[in-house]
Design an enzyme around this catalytic site. Sequence first.
Site, mmCIF file in Angstrom:
data_model
loop_
_atom_site.group_PDB
_atom_site.id
_atom_site.type_symbol
_atom_site.label_atom_id
_atom_site.label_comp_id
_atom_site.label_asym_id
_atom_site.label_seq_id
_atom_site.Cartn_x
_atom_site.Cartn_y
_atom_site.Cartn_z
ATOM 1 N N SER A 115 0.935 -1.202 0.057
ATOM 2 C CA SER A 115 0.028 0.008 0.120
ATOM 3 C C SER A 115 0.924 1.144 -0.104
ATOM 4 C CB SER A 115 -0.825 0.179 1.153
ATOM 5 O OG SER A 115 -1.714 -0.941 1.238
HETATM 6 N N1 SAM Z 1 -1.173 -3.159 3.683
HETATM 7 C C1 SAM Z 1 -0.688 -4.359 2.755
HETATM 8 C C2 SAM Z 1 1.014 -3.831 2.266
HETATM 9 O O1 SAM Z 1 1.290 -2.783 2.570
HETATM 10 O O2 SAM Z 1 1.724 -4.728 1.635
HETATM 11 C C3 SAM Z 1 -1.280 -4.393 1.525
HETATM 12 C C4 SAM Z 1 -2.171 -5.243 1.233
HETATM 13 S S1 SAM Z 1 -2.733 -5.455 -0.567
HETATM 14 C C5 SAM Z 1 -3.368 -3.913 -0.793
HETATM 15 C C6 SAM Z 1 -4.266 -6.170 -0.026
HETATM 16 C C7 SAM Z 1 -4.162 -7.689 0.321
HETATM 17 O O3 SAM Z 1 -5.226 -8.383 0.730
HETATM 18 C C8 SAM Z 1 -3.561 -8.599 -0.787
HETATM 19 O O4 SAM Z 1 -2.415 -9.216 -0.561
HETATM 20 C C9 SAM Z 1 -4.697 -9.762 -1.149
HETATM 21 O O5 SAM Z 1 -4.211 -10.889 -1.479
HETATM 22 C C10 SAM Z 1 -5.367 -9.812 0.263
HETATM 23 N N2 SAM Z 1 -6.745 -10.023 0.213
HETATM 24 C C11 SAM Z 1 -7.897 -9.937 -0.477
HETATM 25 N N3 SAM Z 1 -8.669 -10.485 0.000
HETATM 26 C C12 SAM Z 1 -8.402 -11.410 1.085
HETATM 27 C C13 SAM Z 1 -9.189 -12.006 2.206
HETATM 28 N N4 SAM Z 1 -10.594 -12.342 1.873
HETATM 29 N N5 SAM Z 1 -8.681 -12.536 2.992
HETATM 30 C C14 SAM Z 1 -7.358 -12.197 3.285
HETATM 31 N N6 SAM Z 1 -6.726 -11.488 2.455
HETATM 32 C C15 SAM Z 1 -7.182 -10.818 1.312
#
Ligand code: SAM
Length: 218
Positions: A68
């Site tokens: 992010s």
């Molecule tokens: N804050 C994190 C970082 O700085 O790296 C960013 C995370 S990224 C924007 C969002 C993450 O949520 C992704 O890795 C995606 O695979 C995960 N994700 C999406 N749906 C999800 C779910 N139902 N349960 C767990 N993780 C999920």
Amino acid sequence: MAYKFVDNYRERGARKKLVELLKSRGIEDENVLTAIGKVPRHFFFDETFWNQAYKDIAFPIGDGQTISQPYTVAYQSELLHIKKGDKVLEIGTGSGYQTCILMELGATVFTIERQENIYNRTIQVLPGMGYRPTFYCGDGSKGIAAHAPYDKIIVTAGAPLVPEILLKQLKIGGILVIPVGDEKTQKMVTVIRVSETDYDKIVLDTFRFVPLVGDQAW
Ligand code: SAM
């Protein structure tokens, strides 16, 4: 991979500038700014891209996902009002950068990621940096009932709605921060559990997240 964990004057200087930039963009919480100033964001990047690590941008981490934008991480962290010892559920571990910020703020973190490749990478990287949250691989849209209730819940992917099941996993007085909208843009939403049955909801600024995929999501 030990070579990656070098935090020299160039990266430390870039991090200080990032903190100043976030301040100028409206982040006020000194604890959050201090945490951003401590966590070496370049450790989450391949060395080829270290020059991108302290720009205020999201960046691809593989498997169609992103680390992010620092502003977004700071914004969500500020809304959580973390106190030392808070039990926090993070849904969407991704790179683990946000996890480290939560831990620097004094939280005990349970974090869940649905993509196995990303999960397998992050469970190596974070302990190598000295951060040891409790990791889970699976669908976080249902929360993690086994460790509920939580003081705070943060969702780092865009949801179509606020999953009811997450609200039930908050303590009274607990806070949920979640981006809600369509696949293109979402509004940051804060929900405070004020009693067994009542919740206060505040709708804030617009962001763009990757989708939350799962049983209570897309
Ligand atoms: N804050 C994190 C970082 O700085 O790296 C960013 C995370 S990224 C924007 C969002 C993450 O949520 C992704 O890795 C995606 O695979 C995960 N994700 C999406 N749906 C999800 C779910 N139902 N349960 C767990 N993780 C999920």
